[in-house]
Design an enzyme around this catalytic site. Structure first.
Site: not given
Ligand code: PLP
Length: 376
Positions: A188, A121, A212
């Site tokens: 993030d 990521w 999540k």
């Molecule tokens: C799942 C995830 C993403 C991507 O998210 P999307 O909504 O699929 O674009 C980005 N960063 C982290 C840490 C993630 O776990």
């Protein structure tokens, strides 16, 4: 129809399915939500708050939905302790769109942003930011296959911001202390927001895709310090401009109505459970149980540096990979779902987001113990 749905949901809540077995959902995302949240969401699909219409068919400008939007924002502000210096946004495009939106809005073409690379990521975020300005990767754990969180690095003072990935969903690593720096941190937090208390003042921007630990897929939460905006000196398309989204309260266009509603229900649940300190306590208990099960088991191993282990996603593998299929079979028999690791790394992963009960982790731990007895 409604009574039909209610019966199905009652079955689910009473821990029963048609095979009379509770499913323990370890999916990394889209992920587990509290049963009562799903029941309320299902009911709102038929009749929202008794208005005779479904949440799926009302205007995003109706007073009913505006109340949802403002309650969702108020809950986020209350639970995380966010001041008026920050905007709180509900956007589309997933966490992945924030990889470029953050740089597009915060980074001038002659300016520099610092990044820590801790896996897929953050690598994606680095790649996207390069289109908008200078990118300096100041630390990386790539040398050891992303099994730790880099520490003790210097953060350049002339960088506009420092970008980190708070919890590495795929690798199972997590910051338990954020880097010391005077420049704003952009984080993030897709897979650990609302899992523990957070000192918002350290951050210039936090983004998180909902699927999540917040709600269903389809909405992305952005918390941004307003004073950082409007300085990047470039044309920003209207939909991608945080300032417009703040001014229009996430409703420049039609926002993702249903994901916002379900996220709001889940945030009510988080608050009712006792907020972030209660979440942190429960999450720490689950993680301790899970890592103890991995560490005492001679067949399994977790490659992550102990102090950097994630409380949300525990990754583990079998030392003998030929045993993977029988282990997954035993998991399925015990109702443990979603334990397969990310396709890029293999092995297994137990995601233990807020809605997961300790009992589910106990079930997986017993499966691992039983497996060791059979195959050890
Ligand atoms: C799942 C995830 C993403 C991507 O998210 P999307 O909504 O699929 O674009 C980005 N960063 C982290 C840490 C993630 O776990």
């Amino acid at each position: 129809m409604l009574s039909h749905i209610c019966i199905l949901l009652q079955l689910r809540e009473s821990n029963a399915t048609f095979t009379n077995m509770k499913i323990h959902n370890f999916s990394s995302g889209p992920a587990i939500l509290p049963a009562e949240v799903m029941r309320q969401a299902a009911e709102a699909c038929i009749d929202f708050n008794g208005i005779g219409l479904s949440i799926l068919e009302i205007s995003h400008r109706s007073k009913e939905f505006l109340a949802v939007l403002s309650e969702a924002e108020a809950l986020i502000r209350e639970i995380l302790g966010i001041s008026d210096e920050y905007g709180v946004l509900f956007l589309s495009g997933g966490g992945s769109s924030q990889f470029y939106m953050t740089a597009m809005n915060l980074l001038g073409s002659n300016e520099k942003a610092a990044f820590v690379d801790t896996g897929v990521w953050s690598s994606n975020a680095i790649k996207e930011a390069k289109a908008f300005g200078q990118v300096e990767v100041i630390a990386s754990s790539k040398d050891k296959n992303y099994t730790y969180i880099p520490k003790g690095f210097e953060v350049p003072k002339d960088a506009k911001y420092l970008h980190i990935t708070s919890n590495n969903t795929i690798r199972g690593t997590q910051y338990h202390r954020y880097p010391e720096t005077t420049i704003p941190i952009v984080s993030d937090a897709s897979s650990d927001i609302f899992s523990r208390p957070l000192d918002i003042s350290k951050f210039g921007l936090i983004y998180a895709s909902a699927q999540k630990n917040v709600g269903p897929a389809g909405v992305t939460l952005v918390i941004v310090k307003k004073e950082l905006l409007g300085k990047a000196n470039r044309h920003i398309p209207t939909m991608l401009d945080y300032r417009v989204q703040i001014e229009k309260e996430s409703s420049f266009n039609t926002p993702p109505v249903f994901p916002i509603y379900v996220s709001m229900l889940n945030l009510r649940w988080v608050k009712a459970q006792g907020g972030l300190s209660a979440m942190a306590k429960k999450n720490a208990q689950k993680a301790a149980l899970m890592y103890a099960a991995i560490d005492r088991n001679p067949l399994f191993m977790n490659p992550v540096e102990k102090e950097d282990r994630s409380i949300m996603n525990a990754v583990f593998r079998l030392k003998d990979e030929s045993l993977e299929a029988p282990f997954l079979k035993l998991c399925a028999q015990a109702g443990c779902s979603g334990v397969k690791g990310h396709r890029s790394v293999g092995g297994f992963r137990a995601s233990m987001y807020n809605a997961m009960d300790l009992e589910s982790v106990q079930v997986l731990a017993s499966v691992m113990d039983e497996f060791a007895q059979q195959y050890g």
